[in-house]
Design a protein around this motif. Structure first.
Motif, PDB file in Angstrom:
ATOM      1  N   THR A  46      -6.815   0.692  -0.714  1.00  0.00           N
ATOM      2  CA  THR A  46      -6.333  -0.680  -0.815  1.00  0.00           C
ATOM      3  C   THR A  46      -4.962  -0.765  -1.467  1.00  0.00           C
ATOM      4  O   THR A  46      -4.235  -1.715  -1.240  1.00  0.00           O
ATOM      5  N   GLY A  47      -4.622   0.215  -2.300  1.00  0.00           N
ATOM      6  CA  GLY A  47      -3.370   0.168  -3.043  1.00  0.00           C
ATOM      7  C   GLY A  47      -3.485  -0.640  -4.323  1.00  0.00           C
ATOM      8  O   GLY A  47      -2.530  -0.779  -5.073  1.00  0.00           O
ATOM      9  N   LYS A  48      -4.660  -1.177  -4.578  1.00  0.00           N
ATOM     10  CA  LYS A  48      -4.891  -1.968  -5.787  1.00  0.00           C
ATOM     11  C   LYS A  48      -5.641  -1.113  -6.807  1.00  0.00           C
ATOM     12  O   LYS A  48      -6.464  -0.276  -6.439  1.00  0.00           O
ATOM     13  N   PRO A  49      -5.376  -1.330  -8.099  1.00  0.00           N
ATOM     14  CA  PRO A  49      -6.084  -0.544  -9.114  1.00  0.00           C
ATOM     15  C   PRO A  49      -7.566  -0.915  -9.186  1.00  0.00           C
ATOM     16  O   PRO A  49      -7.940  -2.062  -8.945  1.00  0.00           O
ATOM     17  N   CYS A  50      -8.385   0.073  -9.520  1.00  0.00           N
ATOM     18  CA  CYS A  50      -9.805  -0.181  -9.735  1.00  0.00           C
ATOM     19  C   CYS A  50      -9.978  -0.841 -11.106  1.00  0.00           C
ATOM     20  O   CYS A  50      -9.000  -1.049 -11.821  1.00  0.00           O
ATOM     21  N   LYS A  51     -11.199  -1.107 -11.498  1.00  0.00           N
ATOM     22  CA  LYS A  51     -11.443  -1.770 -12.789  1.00  0.00           C
ATOM     23  C   LYS A  51     -11.000  -0.922 -13.979  1.00  0.00           C
ATOM     24  O   LYS A  51     -10.777  -1.437 -15.054  1.00  0.00           O
ATOM     25  N   ASN A  52     -10.844   0.396 -13.755  1.00  0.00           N
ATOM     26  CA  ASN A  52     -10.373   1.284 -14.822  1.00  0.00           C
ATOM     27  C   ASN A  52      -8.878   1.584 -14.707  1.00  0.00           C
ATOM     28  O   ASN A  52      -8.351   2.412 -15.442  1.00  0.00           O
ATOM     29  N   GLY A  53      -8.203   0.942 -13.758  1.00  0.00           N
ATOM     30  CA  GLY A  53      -6.758   1.072 -13.623  1.00  0.00           C
ATOM     31  C   GLY A  53      -6.262   2.198 -12.737  1.00  0.00           C
ATOM     32  O   GLY A  53      -5.063   2.437 -12.665  1.00  0.00           O
ATOM     33  N   HIS A  54      -7.156   2.908 -12.040  1.00  0.00           N
ATOM     34  CA  HIS A  54      -6.741   4.003 -11.164  1.00  0.00           C
ATOM     35  C   HIS A  54      -6.215   3.466  -9.833  1.00  0.00           C
ATOM     36  O   HIS A  54      -6.823   2.579  -9.240  1.00  0.00           O
ATOM     37  N   ILE A  55      -5.110   4.029  -9.367  1.00  0.00           N
ATOM     38  CA  ILE A  55      -4.618   3.784  -8.013  1.00  0.00           C
ATOM     39  C   ILE A  55      -5.057   5.008  -7.218  1.00  0.00           C
ATOM     40  O   ILE A  55      -4.477   6.085  -7.351  1.00  0.00           O
ATOM     41  N   SER A  56      -6.100   4.848  -6.439  1.00  0.00           N
ATOM     42  CA  SER A  56      -6.718   5.975  -5.758  1.00  0.00           C
ATOM     43  C   SER A  56      -7.522   5.450  -4.570  1.00  0.00           C
ATOM     44  O   SER A  56      -7.929   4.293  -4.569  1.00  0.00           O
ATOM     45  N   PRO A  57      -7.772   6.300  -3.557  1.00  0.00           N
ATOM     46  CA  PRO A  57      -8.666   5.872  -2.482  1.00  0.00           C
ATOM     47  C   PRO A  57     -10.052   5.565  -3.037  1.00  0.00           C
ATOM     48  O   PRO A  57     -10.400   5.988  -4.148  1.00  0.00           O
ATOM     49  N   ARG A  58     -10.807   4.841  -2.276  1.00  0.00           N
ATOM     50  CA  ARG A  58     -12.181   4.508  -2.666  1.00  0.00           C
ATOM     51  C   ARG A  58     -13.133   5.019  -1.600  1.00  0.00           C
ATOM     52  O   ARG A  58     -12.782   5.096  -0.437  1.00  0.00           O
ATOM     53  N   TYR A  59     -14.318   5.363  -2.054  1.00  0.00           N
ATOM     54  CA  TYR A  59     -15.353   5.756  -1.102  1.00  0.00           C
ATOM     55  C   TYR A  59     -15.914   4.500  -0.444  1.00  0.00           C
ATOM     56  O   TYR A  59     -15.805   3.398  -0.987  1.00  0.00           O
ATOM     57  N   SER A  60     -16.520   4.658   0.707  1.00  0.00           N
ATOM     58  CA  SER A  60     -17.027   3.502   1.446  1.00  0.00           C
ATOM     59  C   SER A  60     -18.067   2.716   0.656  1.00  0.00           C
ATOM     60  O   SER A  60     -18.277   1.547   0.924  1.00  0.00           O
ATOM     61  N   MET A  61     -18.658   3.328  -0.369  1.00  0.00           N
ATOM     62  CA  MET A  61     -19.601   2.590  -1.212  1.00  0.00           C
ATOM     63  C   MET A  61     -18.872   1.720  -2.228  1.00  0.00           C
ATOM     64  O   MET A  61     -19.482   0.953  -2.952  1.00  0.00           O
ATOM     65  N   GLY A  62     -17.518   1.856  -2.306  1.00  0.00           N
ATOM     66  CA  GLY A  62     -16.710   0.989  -3.140  1.00  0.00           C
ATOM     67  C   GLY A  62     -16.164   1.594  -4.413  1.00  0.00           C
ATOM     68  O   GLY A  62     -15.276   1.036  -5.019  1.00  0.00           O
ATOM     69  N   CYS A  63     -16.676   2.749  -4.830  1.00  0.00           N
ATOM     70  CA  CYS A  63     -16.191   3.311  -6.099  1.00  0.00           C
ATOM     71  C   CYS A  63     -14.917   4.124  -5.876  1.00  0.00           C
ATOM     72  O   CYS A  63     -14.704   4.724  -4.834  1.00  0.00           O
ATOM     73  N   CYS A  64     -14.089   4.125  -6.882  1.00  0.00           N
ATOM     74  CA  CYS A  64     -12.806   4.808  -6.866  1.00  0.00           C
ATOM     75  C   CYS A  64     -13.023   6.328  -6.916  1.00  0.00           C
ATOM     76  O   CYS A  64     -13.884   6.800  -7.667  1.00  0.00           O
ATOM     77  N   CYS A  65     -12.242   7.074  -6.161  1.00  0.00           N
ATOM     78  CA  CYS A  65     -12.376   8.538  -6.157  1.00  0.00           C
ATOM     79  C   CYS A  65     -12.052   9.144  -7.516  1.00  0.00           C
ATOM     80  O   CYS A  65     -12.707  10.086  -7.949  1.00  0.00           O
ATOM     81  N   ARG A  92       0.828  -1.203   0.000  1.00  0.00           N
ATOM     82  CA  ARG A  92       0.000   0.000   0.000  1.00  0.00           C
ATOM     83  C   ARG A  92       0.869   1.263   0.000  1.00  0.00           C
ATOM     84  O   ARG A  92       0.585   2.226  -0.706  1.00  0.00           O
ATOM     85  N   LEU A  93       1.964   1.255   0.779  1.00  0.00           N
ATOM     86  CA  LEU A  93       2.861   2.400   0.850  1.00  0.00           C
ATOM     87  C   LEU A  93       3.534   2.638  -0.499  1.00  0.00           C
ATOM     88  O   LEU A  93       3.627   3.777  -0.962  1.00  0.00           O
ATOM     89  N   GLU A  94       3.971   1.584  -1.154  1.00  0.00           N
ATOM     90  CA  GLU A  94       4.598   1.719  -2.469  1.00  0.00           C
ATOM     91  C   GLU A  94       3.606   2.286  -3.487  1.00  0.00           C
ATOM     92  O   GLU A  94       3.948   3.171  -4.277  1.00  0.00           O
ATOM     93  N   PRO A 115       1.688   9.895  -0.403  1.00  0.00           N
ATOM     94  CA  PRO A 115       2.024   8.963   0.679  1.00  0.00           C
ATOM     95  C   PRO A 115       1.045   9.017   1.856  1.00  0.00           C
ATOM     96  O   PRO A 115       0.956   8.063   2.622  1.00  0.00           O
ATOM     97  N   GLU A 116       0.279  10.088   1.966  1.00  0.00           N
ATOM     98  CA  GLU A 116      -0.689  10.198   3.064  1.00  0.00           C
ATOM     99  C   GLU A 116      -1.850   9.207   2.918  1.00  0.00           C
ATOM    100  O   GLU A 116      -2.552   8.916   3.884  1.00  0.00           O
ATOM    101  N   TRP A 117      -2.066   8.672   1.731  1.00  0.00           N
ATOM    102  CA  TRP A 117      -3.152   7.712   1.522  1.00  0.00           C
ATOM    103  C   TRP A 117      -2.978   6.450   2.351  1.00  0.00           C
ATOM    104  O   TRP A 117      -3.943   5.796   2.681  1.00  0.00           O
ATOM    105  N   VAL A 118      -1.735   6.105   2.686  1.00  0.00           N
ATOM    106  CA  VAL A 118      -1.493   4.883   3.449  1.00  0.00           C
ATOM    107  C   VAL A 118      -2.068   4.998   4.868  1.00  0.00           C
ATOM    108  O   VAL A 118      -2.284   3.986   5.529  1.00  0.00           O
ATOM    109  N   GLU A 119      -2.351   6.218   5.319  1.00  0.00           N
ATOM    110  CA  GLU A 119      -2.940   6.418   6.643  1.00  0.00           C
ATOM    111  C   GLU A 119      -4.440   6.129   6.667  1.00  0.00           C
ATOM    112  O   GLU A 119      -5.025   5.995   7.738  1.00  0.00           O
ATOM    113  N   LEU A 120      -5.061   6.024   5.504  1.00  0.00           N
ATOM    114  CA  LEU A 120      -6.485   5.683   5.423  1.00  0.00           C
ATOM    115  C   LEU A 120      -6.673   4.212   5.775  1.00  0.00           C
ATOM    116  O   LEU A 120      -5.731   3.420   5.660  1.00  0.00           O
ATOM    117  N   PRO A 121      -7.876   3.820   6.180  1.00  0.00           N
ATOM    118  CA  PRO A 121      -8.118   2.394   6.427  1.00  0.00           C
ATOM    119  C   PRO A 121      -7.796   1.566   5.187  1.00  0.00           C
ATOM    120  O   PRO A 121      -7.888   2.046   4.062  1.00  0.00           O
TER     121      PRO A 121
END
Length: 76
Positions: A51-70, A21-23, A31-37
């Motif tokens: 999560t540090g994993k790409p979404c279905k569209n390939g974005h590395i980004s936080p996700r909202y609690s409903m599951g969609c990528c920011c 997740r840090l990488e 790097p502050e994203w690693v502090e999120l759950p």
């Protein structure tokens, strides 16, 4: 009856997950994203998680609690 608790996977598993997740956060320039759950379960339906994993569209980004990528939500 199945236990409501997660099985402990060992400290090495959690250390590798945190390092992954840090990488991912560092490579995205945030790097502050690693502090999120780390999961929706840990976020408990409130706010964002990373999560540090790409979404279905390939974005590395936080996700909202409903599951969609920011990034997807912002139309990037």
């Amino acid at each position: 009856m199945k236990s409501p608790h997660l099985e402990f996977l060992g400290w090495d598993h959690y250390a590798r997950d945190h390092a992954r997740r840090l990488e991912a956060a560092n490579s995205a320039g945030h790097p502050e994203w690693v502090e999120l759950p780390a999961s929706r379960r840990e976020a408990k339906g409130e706010g964002k998680y990373f999560t540090g994993k790409p979404c279905k569209n390939g974005h590395i980004s936080p996700r909202y609690s409903m599951g969609c990528c920011c990034a997807c939500q912002m139309g990037r």
